[in-house]
Design a protein around this motif. Structure first.
Motif, short mmCIF file in Angstrom:
data_model
loop_
_atom_site.label_atom_id
_atom_site.label_comp_id
_atom_site.label_asym_id
_atom_site.label_seq_id
_atom_site.Cartn_x
_atom_site.Cartn_y
_atom_site.Cartn_z
N UNK A 645 -10.32 5.99 1.49
CA UNK A 645 -12.02 6.23 1.64
C UNK A 645 -12.34 4.79 2.09
N UNK A 646 -12.92 4.28 3.16
CA UNK A 646 -13.37 2.95 3.82
C UNK A 646 -12.21 2.17 4.18
N UNK A 647 -12.71 0.80 4.09
CA UNK A 647 -11.98 -0.29 4.71
C UNK A 647 -11.21 -0.85 3.56
N UNK A 648 -9.97 -1.12 3.75
CA UNK A 648 -9.08 -1.70 2.94
C UNK A 648 -8.96 -3.37 3.25
N UNK A 649 -9.14 -3.93 1.98
CA UNK A 649 -8.99 -5.35 2.09
C UNK A 649 -7.72 -5.75 1.41
N UNK A 650 -7.30 -5.22 0.61
CA UNK A 650 -5.86 -5.54 -0.15
C UNK A 650 -4.79 -5.30 0.72
N UNK A 651 -3.74 -4.94 0.13
CA UNK A 651 -2.52 -4.48 0.83
C UNK A 651 -1.49 -4.80 0.25
N UNK A 652 -1.01 -4.05 -0.92
CA UNK A 652 0.14 -4.35 -1.83
C UNK A 652 0.99 -3.09 -1.86
N UNK A 653 2.13 -2.99 -1.73
CA UNK A 653 3.19 -1.75 -1.92
C UNK A 653 3.90 -2.15 -3.17
N UNK A 654 3.99 -1.08 -3.98
CA UNK A 654 4.65 -0.93 -5.27
C UNK A 654 5.88 0.04 -5.09
N UNK A 655 7.14 -0.50 -5.37
CA UNK A 655 8.23 0.18 -5.09
C UNK A 655 9.05 0.46 -6.37
N UNK A 656 9.16 1.78 -6.84
CA UNK A 656 9.96 2.02 -8.31
C UNK A 656 11.31 2.22 -7.60
N UNK A 657 12.29 1.44 -8.61
CA UNK A 657 13.65 1.95 -8.06
C UNK A 657 14.62 1.77 -9.40
N UNK A 658 15.75 2.43 -9.67
CA UNK A 658 16.39 2.33 -10.81
C UNK A 658 17.62 1.27 -10.53
N UNK A 659 17.65 1.06 -9.14
CA UNK A 659 18.78 -0.13 -9.11
C UNK A 659 17.95 -1.56 -8.88
N UNK A 660 18.70 -2.33 -8.36
CA UNK A 660 18.27 -3.91 -8.31
C UNK A 660 16.96 -3.96 -7.35
N UNK A 661 15.88 -4.42 -7.81
CA UNK A 661 14.65 -4.25 -7.22
C UNK A 661 14.79 -5.26 -5.74
N UNK A 662 15.24 -6.34 -6.04
CA UNK A 662 15.36 -7.28 -5.24
C UNK A 662 16.19 -7.04 -3.92
N UNK A 663 17.23 -6.15 -4.10
CA UNK A 663 17.82 -5.64 -3.07
C UNK A 663 17.15 -4.75 -1.98
N UNK A 664 15.89 -4.32 -2.40
CA UNK A 664 15.07 -3.59 -1.17
C UNK A 664 14.61 -4.47 -0.61
N UNK A 665 14.41 -5.75 -0.82
CA UNK A 665 13.30 -6.83 0.03
C UNK A 665 13.76 -6.62 1.45
N UNK A 666 14.79 -6.94 1.81
CA UNK A 666 15.31 -6.89 3.07
C UNK A 666 15.06 -5.66 3.85
N UNK A 667 15.70 -4.51 3.45
CA UNK A 667 15.46 -2.97 3.87
C UNK A 667 13.87 -2.85 4.08
N UNK A 668 13.15 -2.99 3.26
CA UNK A 668 11.57 -2.69 3.43
C UNK A 668 11.10 -3.70 4.50
N UNK A 669 11.32 -5.18 4.40
CA UNK A 669 10.83 -5.87 5.51
C UNK A 669 11.24 -5.31 6.79
N UNK A 670 12.30 -4.94 6.91
CA UNK A 670 12.67 -4.32 8.28
C UNK A 670 11.96 -3.09 8.61
N UNK A 671 11.60 -2.30 7.54
CA UNK A 671 10.88 -1.08 7.81
C UNK A 671 9.70 -1.35 8.42
N UNK A 672 8.90 -2.46 7.55
CA UNK A 672 7.69 -2.86 8.14
C UNK A 672 7.74 -3.50 9.42
N UNK A 673 8.46 -4.56 9.84
CA UNK A 673 8.50 -5.11 11.01
C UNK A 673 8.88 -3.91 11.92
#
Length: 827
Positions: A645-673
């Motif tokens: 609904x409307x224009x977005x000014x923020x932009x934060x993704x919240x990822x819930x995981x049962x594993x090590x959260x920081x292990x997802x940083x590189x895979x998520x970055x590749x997905x976005x890029x």
């Protein structure tokens, strides 16, 4: 020449007592080093002149609305124009608006904090470039080319002082997108009001050129700086600003609600910049002063004990014709040697202490980041050494000519008793100062523990938050939403991911983008005439947001795909507290709320998006409160809308995981890029680590003051033990006689421990009185200085009494083991 001879004699005398000399030098080094380091920090942050030209004429102008909880509500363009037309005590006014940009064209795409300024800003601030040029009047106007100035820190840390960045073109995305040319690098200076990476001209922000920005009196997002006219004073400027502001509020009452308590004020820029660090640094300086008092008291005890043992030597000197002045010079020479050595060692240790404390102070003031050690460190060390030397030289009582022919047993006892009494006074002083430090540290630690134990209601350990700012360059609002939908779909299929959602605010790190919230109303809501509608915080989220953060939905349902369709019914989810306050004892689901805040007329987007924004929204769910602005959560009034609904000014993704959260940083970055090579992906951290980062200043305060309190406590314990040891040594014959007359050793043991306990109790009482007076006095000047609660005071008193008893045990045991025959033979 005679004093030089005294120094040589003093050196030989101290060489014969190396243990005492080392103890005195190390104790003084601690006290002098801490004070020199902290004074250097205070001077660099609070007293050192700014680089701004004619800083004594530079002021900061603040508008506040305390009734709305805004101590700095900034200014709108019409308000600035009114002040410029009415205030003659200011030769010029500079404006600064903080903006979040995404910058593409200089290395990796990145989100940066920037400032948007008019052409007068740098001239008003009195700043110069180190490379290229700065923004000037030629860069004003809607037809000007976009230009950017890099801050010195950004240039040095990111571009390694590469001069070739000048002339390069970058793309800036914020509320709209523009290209701009890098024209210069700003000289090193205090970044205020924001710590920014770039400063751009107004044309780089389409929002600043919009009619709503230019004409909207309540559209406040600009901070003001002024330069006093020649001959004008700050008080004159304040009076004229208040007069002009009063006229503004009378002419436009609709823009200044009575309950808002709108006010205008001004202060010197230096005072404004240092206000955030002033209290903590002055308290730190006071704490170091207490350390110095404790160190000097401890050393005074050592000197007193040594002087008593030298009674015979001093009496002989008097008998041979030495005057009291000559003896004082001799003691002063010894004190100067000891204090000089202590100061030299203290200054050497102060340099690394300054580096550590500067990193600590940078949490409160950016000025500490550029702190350099200069000659002031030496001067402070020298002054403190002289002060300590004079104190120590005049502490001992010297023998007079009447007693120089020989000390009788009684006179000797009187002297020993007198010295012991003075030692007790110094020990009580140490305990009192230690109590103040210990109580302060205990209060900080108690507060920190309460903050850490506060339940957030979020699954902080298993949620990874990543900034993925909205990129609207060449895209419609729907295309931006579709980008996030696709990103969420791709991330959800990564191994270990149990849920992904979009939100516009990272808890605690981003705070409240709209500090006072927006006014809203609801079905059946009635309030008194002339009273503003209640306010709530707006949040834009995707379906699955609450599940990703581990927040339960108390009633109704979550958003789903049907709520994100362009023609779908407007719906919202509200927080539990809002439901209870607006619909008490009722079911809030299927009722309606709608925004009524006049500032929403300045919202960006299409006419259809603006109309949808203020239309009645049906409540489809009630969720538990999420206080994303405070570490200790409180009741929140929040309205959540679907992110489509409307224009977005923020932009934060919240990822819930049962594993090590920081292990997802590189895979998520590749997905976005893979989806967009120009998309910044930054600041990945778990909510647990984000909360810890927000608490870091409290942790540092507790650590620094805890270390100070521990050092003070250690010195005080040594002081108490030293006094009692000297007392036992001086009373050896007395104890021997008591034992010979049948007194039990246990009674002697209890007597010495009682003596230590009485000293500790006297110190605690003195510390309570001194601390109370000090806190009340400081509270007159610093509103955030508070008295510690009962628990920290009780704990501090208990700790001091306990360590005093422990420190008394060894001297007491020695008294109980006195050999009767040896004691009776001793003099």
């Amino acid at each position: 020449m005679s004093f030089i001879r005294d120094l040589r004699v003093a050196a030989h005398s101290l060489i014969r007592t190396p243990g005492l000399a080392i103890a005195v030098v190390l104790t003084l080094a601690l006290g002098i080093g801490a004070n020199a380091a902290i004074f250097t920090l205070v001077r660099g942050v609070l007293l050192k002149p700014l680089v701004n030209r004619d800083e004594d004429r530079l002021i900061y102008i603040r508008q506040s609305a305390l009734g709305l909880g805004q101590d700095n509500s900034a200014f709108s363009v019409p308000e600035i124009q009114d002040l410029q037309a009415s205030v003659k005590t200011l030769s010029a006014i500079g404006d600064f608006s903080a903006m979040d940009f995404t910058m593409i064209g200089l290395g990796e795409p990145r989100s940066i904090r920037g400032g948007v300024v008019s052409g007068t800003y740098f001239d008003v601030m009195g700043l110069r470039p180190v490379l290229g040029r700065l923004i000037g009047p030629q860069d004003d106007g809607p037809k000007a080319d976009g230009v950017v100035v890099l801050t010195y820190r950004f240039w040095t840390t990111t571009f390694k002082k590469d001069p070739s960045v000048i002339g390069k073109t970058v793309r800036l995305g914020s509320i709209g997108d523009r290209t701009a040319t890098v024209i210069g690098v700003l000289e090193p200076c205090v970044p205020y009001p924001q710590d920014t990476e770039i400063i751009a001209n107004i044309v780089t922000s389409p929002h600043h050129l919009s009619a709503t920005m230019v004409t909207g009196r309540i559209h406040r997002m600009t901070e003001l700086f002024g330069r006093l006219a020649p001959g004008a004073t700050l008080d004159q400027a304040r009076a004229e600003l208040r007069s002009a502001y009063s006229a503004m509020t009378k002419d436009h009452p609709e823009a200044y609600a009575k309950e808002g308590d709108f006010q205008i004020g001004a202060k010197m820029l230096r005072d404004e910049i240092t206000s955030g660090a002033r209290t903590v640094l002055l308290v730190l300086l006071a704490a170091s002063g207490l350390i110095f008092i404790i160190a000097c008291s401890n050393v005074a005890n050592l000197i007193l004990a040594r002087t008593v043992r030298r009674e015979g030597e001093l009496a002989v000197r008097v008998a041979l014709g030495a005057s009291t002045g000559a003896l004082r010079r001799m003691l002063l020479a010894e004190s100067l040697l000891l204090c000089g050595a202590g100061a030299a060692l203290g200054v050497l240790s102060a340099r690394p202490m300054v580096a550590i404390l500067a990193r600590y102070a940078s949490r409160f003031s950016v000025r500490a980041l550029d702190l350099t050690v200069d000659s002031s460190l030496l001067w402070v060390g020298a002054v403190l050494a002289v002060v300590a030397a004079v104190i120590l030289a005049f502490v001992p009582r010297l023998p007079s000519a009447d007693t120089s022919s020989g000390l009788s047993l009684s006179s000797g006892s009187v002297r020993i008793t007198g010295s012991t009494n003075r030692q007790r006074i110094f020990a009580v002083t140490q305990i009192a100062a230690s109590f103040v430090l210990l109580a302060g540290a205990s209060a900080l630690i108690t507060t920190l523990i309460a903050l850490q134990r506060a339940q957030t209601g979020l699954d902080t350990q298993r949620v990874l938050a990543i900034d993925v700012p909205a990129m609207s360059y060449g895209k419609t609002s729907q295309q931006v939403v579709d980008f996030y939908k696709e990103a969420i779909r791709r991330i959800d299929i990564l191994p270990g991911v149990s849920g992904t959602a979009f939100g516009d605010v990272v808890p605690w790190r981003d705070g409240n983008p709209v500090p006072s919230g927006f006014q809203f109303s609801a079905d059946g809501l009635v309030h008194a005439a002339g009273v503003e509608d209640p306010r709530a915080q707006p949040r834009s989220i995707s379906p699955g947001y609450f599940a990703a953060l581990g927040v339960p939905i108390m009633a109704g349902r979550d958003f789903d795909a049907r709520d994100n369709q362009p023609n779908a019914e407007p719906v919202v989810i509200i927080s539990q507290t809002l439901a209870q306050r607006i619909f008490p004892n009722q079911d809030a689901v299927n009722r309606h709320v709608y925004w009524t805040d006049p500032v929403l007329q300045f919202a960006t987007g299409t006419d259809a998006e603006k109309a949808r924004l203020v239309a009645p929204h049906r409540i489809i769910g009630v969720t538990a409160d999420i206080d994303d602005g405070h570490v200790v959560p409180g009741p929140t009034l929040t309205v959540y809308t679907p992110f489509g609904e409307g224009v977005l000014f923020g932009g934060r993704l919240f990822i819930h995981t049962g594993a090590n959260p920081y292990a997802l940083v590189m895979p998520v970055t590749r997905v976005i890029r893979d989806m967009s090579a120009d998309q910044p992906v930054e600041h990945a951290a778990t909510l647990e680590d984000i909360r810890a980062e927000v608490l870091m200043p409290d942790r540092l305060n507790s650590l620094v003051f805890g270390v100070f309190a521990a050092l003070a406590l250690a010195i005080a314990v040594v002081g108490v033990a030293g006094v009692l040891t000297f007392s036992v040594s001086a009373r050896t014959r007395e104890f021997g006689i008591r034992l010979a007359l049948g007194s039990e050793p246990r009674r002697l043991l209890k007597g010495v421990i009682r003596e230590g306990t009485v000293m500790a109790a006297a110190g605690v009482v003195a510390g309570v009185a001194f601390g109370f007076v000090l806190a009340r006095l400081a509270g007159r000047y610093f509103l955030d200085v508070k008295l510690p609660g009962a628990l920290p005071v009780f704990v501090s008193a208990f700790v001091l009494m306990a360590v005093a008893v422990i420190a008394s045990v060894l001297p007491a045991a020695r008294a109980a083991r006195v050999d009767v025959m040896e004691a009776l033979r001793s003099e």
